[in-house]
Every structure is written in C-alpha cells, then in structure tokens.
Motif scaffolding. Structure first.
Motif, PDB file in Angstrom:
ATOM      1  N   GLU A   1      13.035  39.611  -4.290  1.00  0.00           N
ATOM      2  CA  GLU A   1      14.165  40.316  -4.886  1.00  0.00           C
ATOM      3  C   GLU A   1      13.719  41.616  -5.541  1.00  0.00           C
ATOM      4  OE1 GLU A   1      15.405  37.367  -7.587  1.00  0.00           O
ATOM      5  OE2 GLU A   1      16.696  36.317  -6.168  1.00  0.00           O
ATOM      6  N   ASP A   2      14.601  42.599  -5.509  1.00  0.00           N
ATOM      7  CA  ASP A   2      14.344  43.876  -6.182  1.00  0.00           C
ATOM      8  C   ASP A   2      14.574  43.679  -7.674  1.00  0.00           C
ATOM      9  OD1 ASP A   2      14.148  46.412  -7.117  1.00  0.00           O
ATOM     10  OD2 ASP A   2      15.973  47.160  -6.171  1.00  0.00           O
ATOM     11  N   GLU A   3      13.484  43.371  -8.399  1.00  0.00           N
ATOM     12  CA  GLU A   3      13.611  43.034  -9.813  1.00  0.00           C
ATOM     13  C   GLU A   3      13.983  44.241 -10.675  1.00  0.00           C
ATOM     14  OE1 GLU A   3      13.535  40.060 -10.928  1.00  0.00           O
ATOM     15  OE2 GLU A   3      12.885  39.030  -9.121  1.00  0.00           O
ATOM     16  N   THR A   4      13.980  45.441 -10.087  1.00  0.00           N
ATOM     17  CA  THR A   4      14.331  46.624 -10.884  1.00  0.00           C
ATOM     18  C   THR A   4      15.816  46.961 -10.794  1.00  0.00           C
ATOM     19  OG1 THR A   4      13.882  48.177  -9.066  1.00  0.00           O
ATOM     20  CG2 THR A   4      12.021  47.561 -10.483  1.00  0.00           C
ATOM     21  N   SER A   5      16.570  46.225  -9.973  1.00  0.00           N
ATOM     22  CA  SER A   5      17.991  46.543  -9.843  1.00  0.00           C
ATOM     23  C   SER A   5      18.698  46.243 -11.158  1.00  0.00           C
ATOM     24  CB  SER A   5      18.620  45.739  -8.701  1.00  0.00           C
ATOM     25  OG  SER A   5      18.818  44.400  -9.090  1.00  0.00           O
ATOM     26  N   PRO A   6      19.784  46.967 -11.470  1.00  0.00           N
ATOM     27  CA  PRO A   6      20.499  46.739 -12.738  1.00  0.00           C
ATOM     28  C   PRO A   6      20.920  45.286 -12.947  1.00  0.00           C
ATOM     29  CG  PRO A   6      21.241  48.774 -11.722  1.00  0.00           C
ATOM     30  CD  PRO A   6      20.342  48.104 -10.713  1.00  0.00           C
ATOM     31  N   LEU A   7      21.373  44.634 -11.863  1.00  0.00           N
ATOM     32  CA  LEU A   7      21.828  43.261 -12.012  1.00  0.00           C
ATOM     33  C   LEU A   7      20.691  42.352 -12.469  1.00  0.00           C
ATOM     34  CD1 LEU A   7      24.277  41.264  -9.868  1.00  0.00           C
ATOM     35  CD2 LEU A   7      22.065  40.250 -10.386  1.00  0.00           C
ATOM     36  N   HIS A   8      19.511  42.482 -11.845  1.00  0.00           N
ATOM     37  CA  HIS A   8      18.391  41.622 -12.226  1.00  0.00           C
ATOM     38  C   HIS A   8      17.930  41.920 -13.650  1.00  0.00           C
ATOM     39  CE1 HIS A   8      18.046  41.040  -7.806  1.00  0.00           C
ATOM     40  NE2 HIS A   8      17.669  39.827  -8.184  1.00  0.00           N
ATOM     41  N   ARG A   9      17.919  43.193 -14.010  1.00  0.00           N
ATOM     42  CA  ARG A   9      17.484  43.540 -15.371  1.00  0.00           C
ATOM     43  C   ARG A   9      18.438  42.973 -16.407  1.00  0.00           C
ATOM     44  NH1 ARG A   9      17.966  48.837 -16.237  1.00  0.00           N
ATOM     45  NH2 ARG A   9      18.599  49.530 -14.159  1.00  0.00           N
TER      46      ARG A   9
END
Length: 368
Positions: free
Chosen positions: A219-227
C-alpha cells in the motif's frame, strides 16, 4: 472491555447517581453524553469510513470475488438478528429497535481471534474482518435511512455544498489533510443540524479523502487516507471507544424488576445477537459454498467457520450506539444494554470455546 466493566461497577455502586448526573451535565449546547455520542463517535465513524474505502479500493474487498462471501454473510448476518428481534417485538412500539442486534463489533471480534493465535487460519481472520467492514457499511446506511429525524433542507443544502468542495479538493489532487479536516468539521455542523445523525458526516468525509490504489503491491503509506487512518487509529482505539463504552455501558441493574431480564427488548437484542447472527452468517456461508457461488475460506473447517459465525454476535459498540438512537426512555435503554452485553458475552465465550478446541493444524482443520 475494561471501560465497559468499570461502567457497570460504577452504575451499580453508591456513585451511580453521580455517574448519571455527570453524563447529563451541559457543556455548551449539549450534554456530555451528547458530545460523546455525536461528537467523538463522528471521529469513530470517520475511521470506519476510511477502513471501508481502503478495503474496497486496495484491500480485502478490492475485487468482486473477494466481496461475494463476506457480502452474503454480512447481509444475512444483519437480516436474521433483525427478524429475531421483530419476532419478540413486532406490533409494539419497541419494534423501532430492530437494527440494534444487526451490527458486529469488529474490534472485539478480531480481538478474540487474536487471543486464539494460530488456532485460527489467517483466511478466517480476513473473512471476519471483511464481514465486519461490510456490516459497518450496512449499519451506517441503516442509521442514515431509518434513524433520521425531521430534515432541515437548508442545512442539507449546506452539507451538499461542503461535499462539492471536498470533491473539488479530491479532483484537484490536494493531498494535504488540513483542508479536508476543516471542511469535515463544517460538514459535521451542517449534518448535525440537518436532522441526519451527525456521525454520518464522518463516513461522508472519509469517501473524499484521497487514496492511491496499488492492487497487488504494498500500500502507498504516504497517501492522505493512510496517513489519516494511521493517525486516528490509536486515538479511536485507546480513547474514543473506551470513553464511549464507559458512557454507554453503565446499566443500573440493582433496582430493575426481574421482568426486565425477559422483556421483549432484552430478549430480542440478546437472542438476536447470539442466535440470529450465528444462524444468518453460518447458514448463508454454507449455502453459498454449496451452490458454488463462493469457496470456503482456505484451510478452515466448518467447525471453525461456525466459531467465527458465533463471534459475529459480538455487537458491543455499534449495537449500543443504534440502541441509543432507537430508544430514549430509561427502561428500554437499560433493557437494550442488558441484551447487548448478554448477547455479546455469550457469543464471545461460545465462539472462543469452540475455536479453542479446533485442530491446530490446517490439514486437520480442513478435514474436520
């Protein structure tokens, strides 16, 4: 769990009157209990919405084959408890509480599985998480559709304008979280005043927080949703849910008449969770596998699937929340809490006992 137990102790101690008084103390325009249930729980529902969006776009519910079995199990697992409840309450004023036993508490259910460790195949843990996520989505829709008071159209229009602004942020690729959260606060105010329950604002905000799907890759851990999800998770787990549990699980049972234990509301909620959930989830999974619509979770025996179906009857957080929307009089609120706590406890203990006695090895489980 500790917070709920503490609430029960306090509510039935000499501090019980002070506990009830504190919950109804005014803080500005609302009582403390109102701030917890409409304010803090909006943040809980924001996290639920983020999890639903992530799982739908980049997780366990990314493809239709992944969604079929959890979707069927969740739908049947919501319908059967509602029917059990209505069997006790149909034709009376308490029929309004039909949705109380319909929701599974994902944190409690997965917590029981975590305690059992390797006795439970990973596929079943994924299945339970997916069922609970679809279940949460159903609960949100139920709250929006069936527990909404009279609507204020200007406030709804204001909420719609905020949603358009959130859509614009998303379309223009804004990745900073502050503008989303600022508009989310404004959305909460409009929804609160519109007649729709304020917690729905949390889910609506989550739908517009950007995520960059990466199927088949980390997963793209830098995306706003993950953050945002990672930032909210500890606050929700260790502050908001315990505070909600302490504020809502306190049941003063010492002064209750014995008939409250067998009142239609108590029985409908308790048996809806304990019997309705297990029957709905397990029967629908068996039927889906028998007809070839879906496959049984890999490496899991039918005994283990049944154990997980029992765990789906743990309905603590969402059930108490819907109960607070369905009933405002003291007796029915208390009976709802008795049913939720009793049904959830029975479901958790029965599921844990059954799963703890299941074969340890996947090969043995598959033959069982």
């Amino acid at each position: 769990m500790v917070a709920a137990a503490l609430a029960l102790v306090v509510a039935n101690s000499p501090l019980g009157a002070h506990y009830a008084h504190a919950l109804h103390t005014k803080l500005g325009p609302f009582s403390l209990l109102h701030w917890v249930n409409d304010g803090l729980m909006a943040v809980f529902f924001l996290l639920v919405g983020l999890e639903i969006k992530r799982e739908g776009l980049d997780g366990r519910l990314r493809t239709w084959p992944d969604r079929v079995l959890p979707g069927i199990a969740a739908a049947a697992g919501m319908a059967a408890p509602a029917l059990v409840y209505l069997a006790f309450n149909l034709g009376s004023g308490t029929a309004r509480g039909w949705a109380i036993p319909a929701a599974t508490d994902i944190a409690f259910a997965l917590g029981v599985l975590a305690l059992l460790g390797p006795r439970v195949p990973v596929s079943l843990k994924i299945f339970l998480a997916a069922v609970a996520i679809v279940d949460d989505l159903g609960a949100v829709l139920i709250i929006a559709l069936f527990y909404t008071s009279s609507l204020d159209l200007p406030m709804l229009a204001g909420a719609g304008g905020v949603l358009l602004a959130l859509l614009a942020l998303n379309r223009f690729g804004v990745r900073a979280l502050f503008p989303y959260l600022l508009l989310g606060l404004l959305l909460w105010v409009f929804v609160l005043r519109s007649g729709v329950h304020a917690t729905v604002a949390g889910v609506l905000l989550a739908l517009f927080v950007p995520i960059r799907p990466s199927p088949g890759r980390p997963e793209d851990e830098t995306s706003p949703l993950h953050r945002l999800e990672h930032g909210l998770s500890p606050w929700v787990s260790f502050l908001i849910v315990p505070v909600f549990g302490f504020a809502n699980a306190g049941v003063g049972v010492l002064g209750l008449p014995p008939s409250a234990l067998v009142d239609p509301v108590t029985l409908g909620v308790g048996l809806g969770l304990f019997l309705g959930k297990q029957v709905g989830v397990f029967a629908s999974v068996r039927l889906a596998v028998l007809t070839g619509i879906a496959a049984r979770p890999a490496g899991a025996s039918w005994r283990q699937v049944y154990g997980v179906a029992l765990l789906c009857g743990i309905g603590f957080t969402m059930s108490l929340f819907i109960g607070g929307l369905a009933f405002t009089d003291g007796l029915h609120e208390t009976e709802t809490k008795l049913g939720v706590l009793g049904g959830s406890l029975l479901s958790g203990l029965a599921g844990a006992l059954l799963l703890s006695r299941a074969p340890r090895r996947v090969e043995e489980a598959a033959r069982a």
